[in-house]
Write an enzyme that holds these catalytic residues in place. Structure first.
Site, mmCIF file in Angstrom:
data_model
loop_
_atom_site.group_PDB
_atom_site.id
_atom_site.type_symbol
_atom_site.label_atom_id
_atom_site.label_comp_id
_atom_site.label_asym_id
_atom_site.label_seq_id
_atom_site.Cartn_x
_atom_site.Cartn_y
_atom_site.Cartn_z
ATOM 1 N N HIS A 75 39.360 6.604 27.481
ATOM 2 C CA HIS A 75 39.801 7.670 26.576
ATOM 3 C C HIS A 75 39.222 9.029 26.951
ATOM 4 O O HIS A 75 39.656 10.057 26.410
ATOM 5 C CB HIS A 75 39.476 7.318 25.112
ATOM 6 C CG HIS A 75 38.040 7.493 24.730
ATOM 7 N ND1 HIS A 75 37.173 6.432 24.586
ATOM 8 C CD2 HIS A 75 37.312 8.597 24.445
ATOM 9 C CE1 HIS A 75 35.986 6.876 24.229
ATOM 10 N NE2 HIS A 75 36.035 8.200 24.135
ATOM 11 N N GLY A 218 30.667 13.311 22.403
ATOM 12 C CA GLY A 218 30.004 13.724 23.630
ATOM 13 C C GLY A 218 29.294 12.592 24.334
ATOM 14 O O GLY A 218 28.931 12.707 25.505
ATOM 15 N N SER A 220 30.719 9.502 24.553
ATOM 16 C CA SER A 220 31.749 8.611 25.084
ATOM 17 C C SER A 220 31.589 8.416 26.589
ATOM 18 O O SER A 220 31.260 9.345 27.332
ATOM 19 C CB SER A 220 33.139 9.206 24.833
ATOM 20 O OG SER A 220 33.575 8.983 23.527
ATOM 21 N N GLY A 221 31.847 7.186 27.035
ATOM 22 C CA GLY A 221 31.789 6.883 28.456
ATOM 23 C C GLY A 221 30.395 6.607 28.970
ATOM 24 O O GLY A 221 30.229 6.086 30.074
#
Length: 269
Positions: A75, A218, A220-221
């Site tokens: 995403h 912020g 994410s991932g």
């Protein structure tokens, strides 16, 4: 059913426009604290040229799993144009250049073929092939992967790291990489209706939910770092959290379970 939200944010970098109040950067991942400089050597900042204005903005975290490969969340990828992105390895203070950073372009983006932008369906994982390999140094290294289908027990302590918001309202982002211990919530608990219910799949890991510690926009991932067998392994990739306040009780941060996707990772990298 509670609305899921991705934990992406736009944070201006050194020499970039800063969309958050700089006076708010003395807070703490939510519930976390400053990480030691370059301790999490595989943590990267994924940055994007959003407005064709010469600036790159931090949008997500990620992890170096090979000299030329970074794993992040699907995403986080809003465009497959690799030239819009760059990776910064060896980063600590996102607003200062210290000389440890390696700024590397992205050559190719591979999103999991079953990702359909529905967080509750899973497959929230992507691989970035770097334009040039990252160089191992005192500040940059690779993270180990878990064993196939490895699952951690309830209450196992891992660490979440990232430059995501340190408070939701009003929004505040850190300059220094944040870390926090966070406890795994096993699937049998996280999938009950009081927690995430059917939104929690076995291909995901829940961690947190104490109302204090969580990932936020912020993060994410970025990685769920777990010390197993005496080495740090990348067990999770930050995927989603609850709408509104990030650190809600019984709504833990949800990660893509890396051990469920090793065959796909190996086929791409």
């Amino acid at each position: 059913m509670m609305r899921l939200v991705v934990l992406v944010a736009l944070i201006g970098l050194t020499f970039a426009k800063v969309p958050f109040d700089p006076n708010a950067h003395n807070e703490r991942v939510i519930g976390g604290y400053d990480a030691p400089p370059n301790y999490w050597k595989w943590q990267i900042s994924l940055q994007k040229n959003l407005y064709d204005d010469g600036y790159h903005y931090h949008i997500c975290g990620g992890s170096l799993i090979g000299a030329s490969y970074v794993v992040t969340a699907a995403h986080c990828i809003s465009s497959l144009d690799a030239t819009l992105y760059r990776v910064v390895a060896g980063e600590h203070n996102i607003y200062e250049y210290s000389g440890t950073e390696q700024i590397i372009g992205v050559e190719r983006i591979t999103v999991h073929p079953d990702w359909n932008q529905d967080l509750a369906k899973g497959y929230d994982i992507a691989l970035l092939k770097l334009a040039t390999p990252a160089s191992g140094s005192a500040s940059v290294d690779l993270v180990n992967l878990p064993y196939p289908h490895q699952m951690l027990p309830h209450g196992y302590t891992c660490y979440i790291t990232g430059w995501g918001l340190i408070q939701s309202f009003p929004s505040a982002a850190p300059d220094v990489l944040q870390q926090s211990p966070i406890q795994v919530v096993e699937h049998s608990v996280c999938s009950t209706w009081e927690w995430w219910g059917s939104n929690a799949l076995k291909t995901m890991i829940c961690a947190g939910g104490d109302g204090v510690i969580s990932g936020c926009q912020g993060d994410s991932g970025g990685p769920l770092n777990c010390d197993t067998d005496g080495v740090w392994r990348l067990h999770g990739v930050v995927s989603y959290g609850p709408a509104g306040e990030c650190n809600q009780y019984s709504k833990p941060t949800v990660f893509t379970r890396v051990s469920s996707y090793l065959d796909w990772i190996n086929s791409v990298s």
